[in-house]
Design a protein around this motif. Structure first.
Motif, PDB file in Angstrom:
ATOM      1  N   THR A   1      32.089  72.869  88.768  1.00 38.30           N
ATOM      2  CA  THR A   1      31.809  73.960  87.831  1.00 38.30           C
ATOM      3  C   THR A   1      30.799  74.926  88.444  1.00 38.30           C
ATOM      4  O   THR A   1      30.026  74.567  89.319  1.00 38.30           O
ATOM      5  CB  THR A   1      31.227  73.458  86.490  1.00 38.30           C
ATOM      6  OG1 THR A   1      29.991  72.781  86.742  1.00 38.30           O
ATOM      7  CG2 THR A   1      32.187  72.529  85.767  1.00 38.30           C
ATOM      8  N   CYS A   2      30.844  76.154  87.954  1.00 35.91           N
ATOM      9  CA  CYS A   2      29.901  77.184  88.382  1.00 35.91           C
ATOM     10  C   CYS A   2      29.606  78.030  87.155  1.00 35.91           C
ATOM     11  O   CYS A   2      30.465  78.208  86.300  1.00 35.91           O
ATOM     12  CB  CYS A   2      30.524  78.033  89.486  1.00 35.91           C
ATOM     13  SG  CYS A   2      29.495  79.430  89.982  1.00 35.91           S
ATOM     14  N   THR A   3      28.390  78.566  87.058  1.00 33.62           N
ATOM     15  CA  THR A   3      28.045  79.365  85.877  1.00 33.62           C
ATOM     16  C   THR A   3      28.816  80.679  85.817  1.00 33.62           C
ATOM     17  O   THR A   3      28.827  81.346  84.793  1.00 33.62           O
ATOM     18  CB  THR A   3      26.527  79.648  85.821  1.00 33.62           C
ATOM     19  OG1 THR A   3      26.125  80.183  87.086  1.00 33.62           O
ATOM     20  CG2 THR A   3      25.742  78.383  85.510  1.00 33.62           C
ATOM     21  N   CYS A   4      29.469  81.061  86.917  1.00 32.38           N
ATOM     22  CA  CYS A   4      30.318  82.262  86.838  1.00 32.38           C
ATOM     23  C   CYS A   4      31.587  81.946  86.043  1.00 32.38           C
ATOM     24  O   CYS A   4      32.280  82.854  85.609  1.00 32.38           O
ATOM     25  CB  CYS A   4      30.670  82.790  88.224  1.00 32.38           C
ATOM     26  SG  CYS A   4      31.991  81.889  89.065  1.00 32.38           S
ATOM     27  N   GLY A   5      31.888  80.665  85.852  1.00 28.71           N
ATOM     28  CA  GLY A   5      33.000  80.244  84.997  1.00 28.71           C
ATOM     29  C   GLY A   5      34.346  80.130  85.689  1.00 28.71           C
ATOM     30  O   GLY A   5      35.283  79.554  85.136  1.00 28.71           O
TER      31      GLY A   5
ATOM     32  N   PRO B   1      38.152  77.276  93.893  1.00 28.14           N
ATOM     33  CA  PRO B   1      36.728  77.532  94.087  1.00 28.14           C
ATOM     34  C   PRO B   1      36.372  79.014  94.163  1.00 28.14           C
ATOM     35  O   PRO B   1      37.045  79.786  94.843  1.00 28.14           O
ATOM     36  CB  PRO B   1      36.410  76.825  95.406  1.00 28.14           C
ATOM     37  CG  PRO B   1      37.727  76.574  96.054  1.00 28.14           C
ATOM     38  CD  PRO B   1      38.731  76.471  94.971  1.00 28.14           C
ATOM     39  N   CYS B   2      35.314  79.402  93.433  1.00 31.79           N
ATOM     40  CA  CYS B   2      34.780  80.752  93.513  1.00 31.79           C
ATOM     41  C   CYS B   2      33.980  80.864  94.813  1.00 31.79           C
ATOM     42  O   CYS B   2      33.764  79.868  95.504  1.00 31.79           O
ATOM     43  CB  CYS B   2      33.891  81.030  92.308  1.00 31.79           C
ATOM     44  SG  CYS B   2      32.582  79.812  92.089  1.00 31.79           S
ATOM     45  N   SER B   3      33.522  82.059  95.133  1.00 33.06           N
ATOM     46  CA  SER B   3      32.775  82.256  96.381  1.00 33.06           C
ATOM     47  C   SER B   3      31.503  81.413  96.396  1.00 33.06           C
ATOM     48  O   SER B   3      31.062  80.945  97.445  1.00 33.06           O
ATOM     49  CB  SER B   3      32.442  83.733  96.559  1.00 33.06           C
ATOM     50  OG  SER B   3      31.614  84.183  95.514  1.00 33.06           O
ATOM     51  N   HIS B   4      30.923  81.162  95.205  1.00 35.45           N
ATOM     52  CA  HIS B   4      29.684  80.371  95.121  1.00 35.45           C
ATOM     53  C   HIS B   4      29.951  78.926  95.519  1.00 35.45           C
ATOM     54  O   HIS B   4      29.184  78.316  96.254  1.00 35.45           O
ATOM     55  CB  HIS B   4      29.120  80.454  93.700  1.00 35.45           C
ATOM     56  CG  HIS B   4      29.224  81.827  93.116  1.00 35.45           C
ATOM     57  ND1 HIS B   4      30.011  82.127  92.031  1.00 35.45           N
ATOM     58  CD2 HIS B   4      28.674  82.998  93.533  1.00 35.45           C
ATOM     59  CE1 HIS B   4      29.944  83.425  91.774  1.00 35.45           C
ATOM     60  NE2 HIS B   4      29.145  83.987  92.663  1.00 35.45           N
ATOM     61  N   ALA B   5      31.075  78.400  95.033  1.00 32.47           N
ATOM     62  CA  ALA B   5      31.453  77.025  95.361  1.00 32.47           C
ATOM     63  C   ALA B   5      31.740  76.902  96.855  1.00 32.47           C
ATOM     64  O   ALA B   5      31.349  75.917  97.495  1.00 32.47           O
ATOM     65  CB  ALA B   5      32.674  76.616  94.555  1.00 32.47           C
TER      66      ALA B   5
HETATM   67 ZN   LIG Z   1      30.968  80.851  90.875  1.00 30.50          ZN
END
Ligand SMILES: [Zn+2]
Ligand SMILES: [Zn+2]
Length: 210
Positions: free
Chosen positions: A89-93, A101-105
């Motif tokens: 999970t990431c707070t960007c949702g 995966p988002c860029s943060h992940a």
């Molecule tokens: Zn994210």
């Protein structure tokens, strides 16, 4: 569907089936990227922007990370996100929502030296994509060998308008394009009901010439 059939239009029905059938096989079987053609560019995009995030490791064992995105010249960016690596999970949702995966992940994955594919849901892999089509295709035999169908195709004559001159539209009209009689028609210029672009000036207050 409108895009998938572009170029297949106005072909005889059998040729149309052949074309879309062969296109699907092509797309499924000749995919050489680690992710299918839809997802691979997206992955590359996320992975590139991942490399500009600033990462702080809060807890390696729990997989807790804070990411700050790069501040851009247009004053966008500089956002803070928290990644829970094991929970995916990431707070960007985006990670939990898309299971991709988002860029943060991806920044966390890179930092930990893990394989990217370990955090991409298997539904997105080329392997899964190919498996879906794995035993579905066999070449079509000659039409003479087809079984007799106990139904026939009914043409919708309302859609067979043959107008004069060059066809001005590439689009196939479908249910979305049909106008509902209960819905008031709106003007193409100002999107207000009650008039249209042709009598637009009628709806404007008139100024009498002096
Ligand atoms: Zn994210
Ligand atoms: Zn108007």
């Amino acid at each position: 569907m409108n895009n998938a059939l572009r170029g297949a239009r106005q072909l005889p029905f059998r040729a149309c089936i052949d074309l879309t059938f062969n296109r699907t096989i092509d797309a499924a079987m000749n995919c050489n990227t680690p992710l299918p053609s839809r997802m691979w560019p997206l992955f590359r995009k996320h992975d590139t922007s991942a490399q500009s995030h600033t990462l702080t490791e809060f807890n390696y064992n729990e997989g807790a990370y804070r990411l700050v995105t790069k501040l851009l010249v247009n004053e966008n960016g500089g956002n803070t996100h928290t990644v829970s690596y094991y929970q995916h999970t990431c707070t960007c949702g985006k990670w939990q929502m898309e299971r991709f995966p988002c860029s943060h992940a991806l920044a966390v994955c890179r930092f930990r030296g893990d394989n990217h594919f370990s955090i991409i849901n298997h539904v997105y892999t080329t392997m899964t994509y190919k498996q879906q089509y794995n035993d579905g295709f066999s070449p079509l035999s000659h039409a003479d060998y087809w079984l007799e169908a106990n139904w026939s195709i009914q043409a919708d004559n309302s859609k067979c308008v043959v107008g004069r001159g060059r066809r001005r539209e590439n689009r196939f009209r479908n249910e979305m394009d049909v106008h509902h009689p209960t819905e008031p028609r709106k003007c193409g210029l100002c999107h207000q009901p009650g008039h249209n672009t042709r009598n637009f000036s009628n709806s404007q207050p008139r100024f009498n010439a002096m």
